[in-house]
Design a protein around this motif. Structure first.
Motif, PDB file in Angstrom:
ATOM      1  N   LEU A  60       0.117  -1.375   0.252  1.00 18.64           N
ATOM      2  CA  LEU A  60       0.090   0.080  -0.170  1.00 18.64           C
ATOM      3  C   LEU A  60       0.522   1.281  -0.285  1.00 18.64           C
ATOM      4  O   LEU A  60       1.525   0.904   0.472  1.00 18.64           O
ATOM      5  N   LYS A  61       0.479   2.004  -0.685  1.00 17.55           N
ATOM      6  CA  LYS A  61       0.852   2.857  -0.806  1.00 17.55           C
ATOM      7  C   LYS A  61       0.685   4.352   0.727  1.00 17.55           C
ATOM      8  O   LYS A  61      -0.486   4.610   0.616  1.00 17.55           O
ATOM      9  N   ALA A  87       2.026   2.639   4.611  1.00 20.46           N
ATOM     10  CA  ALA A  87       0.960   2.708   3.933  1.00 20.46           C
ATOM     11  C   ALA A  87       0.006   4.498   4.671  1.00 20.46           C
ATOM     12  O   ALA A  87       0.853   5.078   4.781  1.00 20.46           O
ATOM     13  N   TYR A  88      -0.766   4.229   4.140  1.00 24.84           N
ATOM     14  CA  TYR A  88      -1.433   5.776   4.632  1.00 24.84           C
ATOM     15  C   TYR A  88      -1.987   5.362   6.609  1.00 24.84           C
ATOM     16  O   TYR A  88      -1.904   6.944   7.067  1.00 24.84           O
ATOM     17  N   SER A 135      -5.529  -4.392   4.966  1.00 24.93           N
ATOM     18  CA  SER A 135      -5.218  -5.755   5.687  1.00 24.93           C
ATOM     19  C   SER A 135      -5.134  -5.674   6.909  1.00 24.93           C
ATOM     20  O   SER A 135      -5.324  -4.400   7.561  1.00 24.93           O
ATOM     21  N   LEU A 136      -5.985  -6.811   7.394  1.00 23.60           N
ATOM     22  CA  LEU A 136      -6.333  -6.871   8.836  1.00 23.60           C
ATOM     23  C   LEU A 136      -4.321  -7.365   9.279  1.00 23.60           C
ATOM     24  O   LEU A 136      -3.924  -8.637   9.048  1.00 23.60           O
ATOM     25  N   VAL A 179      -4.755  -1.714   8.482  1.00 18.72           N
ATOM     26  CA  VAL A 179      -3.345  -0.865   7.372  1.00 18.72           C
ATOM     27  C   VAL A 179      -4.213  -0.755   6.863  1.00 18.72           C
ATOM     28  O   VAL A 179      -4.798  -1.575   5.532  1.00 18.72           O
ATOM     29  N   PHE A 180      -4.614   0.728   6.401  1.00 16.71           N
ATOM     30  CA  PHE A 180      -5.080   0.953   4.559  1.00 16.71           C
ATOM     31  C   PHE A 180      -4.266   2.077   3.837  1.00 16.71           C
ATOM     32  O   PHE A 180      -3.321   2.658   4.244  1.00 16.71           O
ATOM     33  N   GLY A 181      -4.477   2.184   3.041  1.00 17.34           N
ATOM     34  CA  GLY A 181      -4.208   2.932   1.878  1.00 17.34           C
ATOM     35  C   GLY A 181      -4.150   2.498   0.592  1.00 17.34           C
ATOM     36  O   GLY A 181      -4.975   2.213   0.139  1.00 17.34           O
TER      37      GLY A 181
END
Ligand SMILES: Cc1cc2nc3c(=O)[nH]c(=O)nc-3n(C[C@H](O)[C@H](O)[C@H](O)COP(=O)(O)O)c2cc1C
Length: 221
Positions: free
Chosen positions: A22-23, A103-104, A158-159, A187-189
């Motif tokens: 993820l970015k 990630a974001y 993702s978890l 975690v997200f992005g």
């Protein structure tokens, strides 16, 4: 699915994956993410409306701080050798921490143990031994709702589960109540374009996981 176009919820349930590459960018402003989480807390069900799930959102520096902290805790726990060791083609724990930190943001899912105790104290006798399980189920519903909704924004997630190792540190740094127990870190992005994903595998065929009784199936002709 990963452009900023809006997609339907059912299309997003099919598109949702565990996206770990993820970015640190977002297709939506932070206010949209905050609104989503607030709406989740307002609308996701809980047994007897007990509302035992708590959520914290970490963005930008706060997000990065979580993964630096988690890395430090793990390094201290398992030592340099294991922390940097790769298992076959799997990244090392150190590399995973760096990936998550890049990630974001991270959404933290907690159970409020004091609220669960109160729920249990007040629940009718025959339900008392179900309260923890129902709290877990409701917490999972919050997690899944947000995971799918992020996908509709063109964001991936993702978890992760570094609880309870990091709980105390996280509570202290972000001033969260002592009676909150961390259950998951999402975690997200923005998904890295072209990042490989494992094929979706049905380990147990769906026919073995689903029984239907009494449905009137139209033949579609
Ligand atoms: C309760 C639960 C716990 C999970 N824990 C982790 C985890 O700690 N780390 C991780 O990378 N993925 C975790 N996952 C993701 C699963 O491995 C993943 O959902 C599964 O392999 C199916 O892949 P998909 O999400 O891409 O459809 C978890 C998923 C669930 C539902």
């Amino acid at each position: 699915m990963h452009s900023s176009e809006t997609v339907s919820f059912s299309a997003a349930t099919r598109a949702r994956r565990s996206r770990r590459a993820l970015k640190a960018t977002s297709s939506v402003p932070d206010s949209v993410i905050v609104d989503l989480v607030e709406s989740t807390l307002l609308n996701v069900p809980s047994a007897f409306n007990s509302q035992t799930t708590r959520i914290s959102i970490l963005l930008h520096d706060n997000h990065r701080k979580l993964w630096t902290l988690t890395g430090d805790v793990l390094l201290n726990e398992i030592g340099e050798k294991l922390y940097t060791a790769r298992n076959g083609h799997m990244p090392s724990t150190k590399e995973k921490m760096a990936t998550f930190g890049n990630a974001y943001g991270t959404i933290l899912f907690w159970d409020d143990l004091a609220a669960i105790k109160q729920f249990k104290d007040e629940a009718p006798g025959i339900y008392k031994d179900k309260c923890e399980e129902w709290a877990t189920q409701s917490n999972g519903m919050h997690q899944y709702h947000i995971w799918v909704a992020l996908e509709t924004f063109g964001l991936g997630a993702s978890l992760q589960h570094y609880n309870p190792l990091v709980d105390e540190h996280v509570r202290k740094i972000w001033g969260q109540p002592a009676e909150w127990a961390l259950r998951a870190q999402m975690v997200f992005g923005t998904p890295v374009p072209g990042a490989p994903l494992p094929e979706k595998i049905q380990k147990v065929p769906v026919e073995k996981r689903l029984n239907v009784f009494g449905a009137i199936i139209e033949n579609g002709t």
